[in-house]
Design a protein around this motif. Sequence first.
Motif: not given
Length: 502
Positions: A184-189, A194-197, A252-258
């Motif tokens: 698994c590879i996950k990017i937090p938030g 994508a919205v805020d850049g 796996a998964d990652c929380s938004t704040n990482g």
Amino acid sequence: MPPELPGFYFDAEKNRYFPIKGPIPGSKSKPSISSSSSNSAPTRRGPVSSRTSILLQTRELNGNPLWLKHAKCNFQDEFLKIHASRPQVWAFNGTDKIADGALEQMRLRIMTPEGETATVGLLAGGMNGSLSFCEVGKVGQHFDYGVKCMPEHVWPLKREHEECKVPVHLWRPPPVQFSSDVSCIKIPGKQSIAVDGDHIQHALITTLGSERSGGSVHILNLAEPFDLSLRTATVRQRLHDVASFRCTIWTADCSTNGNRAIVGTNLGAALVNLENAVVSWVCRGKSDVLALQFDQSGNIALCGFRNGAIVTVDVRENQGVSSRLISHQIPSSPSERFQGHSQKHWFKLSGKIYPTDTTYMPKSICSLVSLQLYDQYFLASSVDGSINLYDHRQIKKGPVQCYEGQVNSHTRTQLGTDPSEKFLLSGGEDCYMRLWSIKSGKLLFEDRFSTSVPLVSCCQLTERYPSELDGGQNHTGYSHGQHERWGSWLGSRDGLYYVQWY
């Protein structure tokens, strides 16, 4: 005389364009099936340009919303569906077996001889244990090392007079090798990025484990710019080991704040604090957790089990002294209640479980995707080919939408959605890629361009461009898929594919 713009009229007195918001006086409010071709719904088989013209004519005559085949439709949604039904697909050579385990796309900064620049990167994990960083663009083309992965247009088959402009270029330095498969590879938030850049700080990477050792959790530092001019500045130097397990890590998964990760294993689900490496189990059972997904709050996690159950788990820390997990008896799925001469009405789980929020699919869960724009909904798929949309508030009533046409029997394929969450895509065991409308459940596209199963995918906004939707004006920013050009990366044993549908 100013040029005509579809969906607008020019007021000479005010010297400006105004949108046509309603039906033209005298036109029919609901076009009938027997009406002229300008009022009929565009068909899937016709060329994109022809069907787009028909749709534009329909809007000019009847306004927006439209009535197509006695159904109320939105012009922009129908426009995107037309393009989604006729995507362009490119295959990249030199990428075989690097992205059949996990795949994610992110924005990051790169150091070049000319200075720092922003670019897009891919992290690709293989079932052979390789972790590859790929630069999407032309930054890597300036270096004399690594692999320049050349694209080849593979769908649709172009005619001699047609030209297919290459949308992206791909370059990858030498990969990093783990002792077991990248699971698994996950990017937090990722959605808010994508919205805020904003710049991503790190990526979460897990390995499956082997007979000699269990799975492991790693983070890849992305906060500092990548200096590609230095051959020694590899991905390996940015990897940090966080935790090791004595069991298999499937997902796996990652929380938004990482700062937290949740991993699914053959023993249950565990939380990992990525800052201090503390591991705490939140769910224990005898059925493997094959799919995981945090909700937006980070307090709830969906766990998809091998036995077909989808269980809601509270992952908040216990306020009391005791950390003992509470044991529950969860009803077995209908397919498991009778096996041979034995009856299995229950299976045991320990943790902060909500038994009444449990639902079931016919076979093992292979993918879970929580929708970000509609936080009460999530997508789920099982290895028998079933794909469903669920509402947390009505989970006991079953799915609110089903997506037909998927072919599967045992393969763990990953679902993907575009950033606007209008489209759903997945690969099947017949090596076809399929794309559905999330809202209607309609299958928009299915075709085969790979000789192996498309296993993983990641969708991302690639660029804005002038279009007939906005009169040729170029806009910047993010607006939920109205004027953007969408792209999706697919990973299979054959290699990487790029699918562009608008």
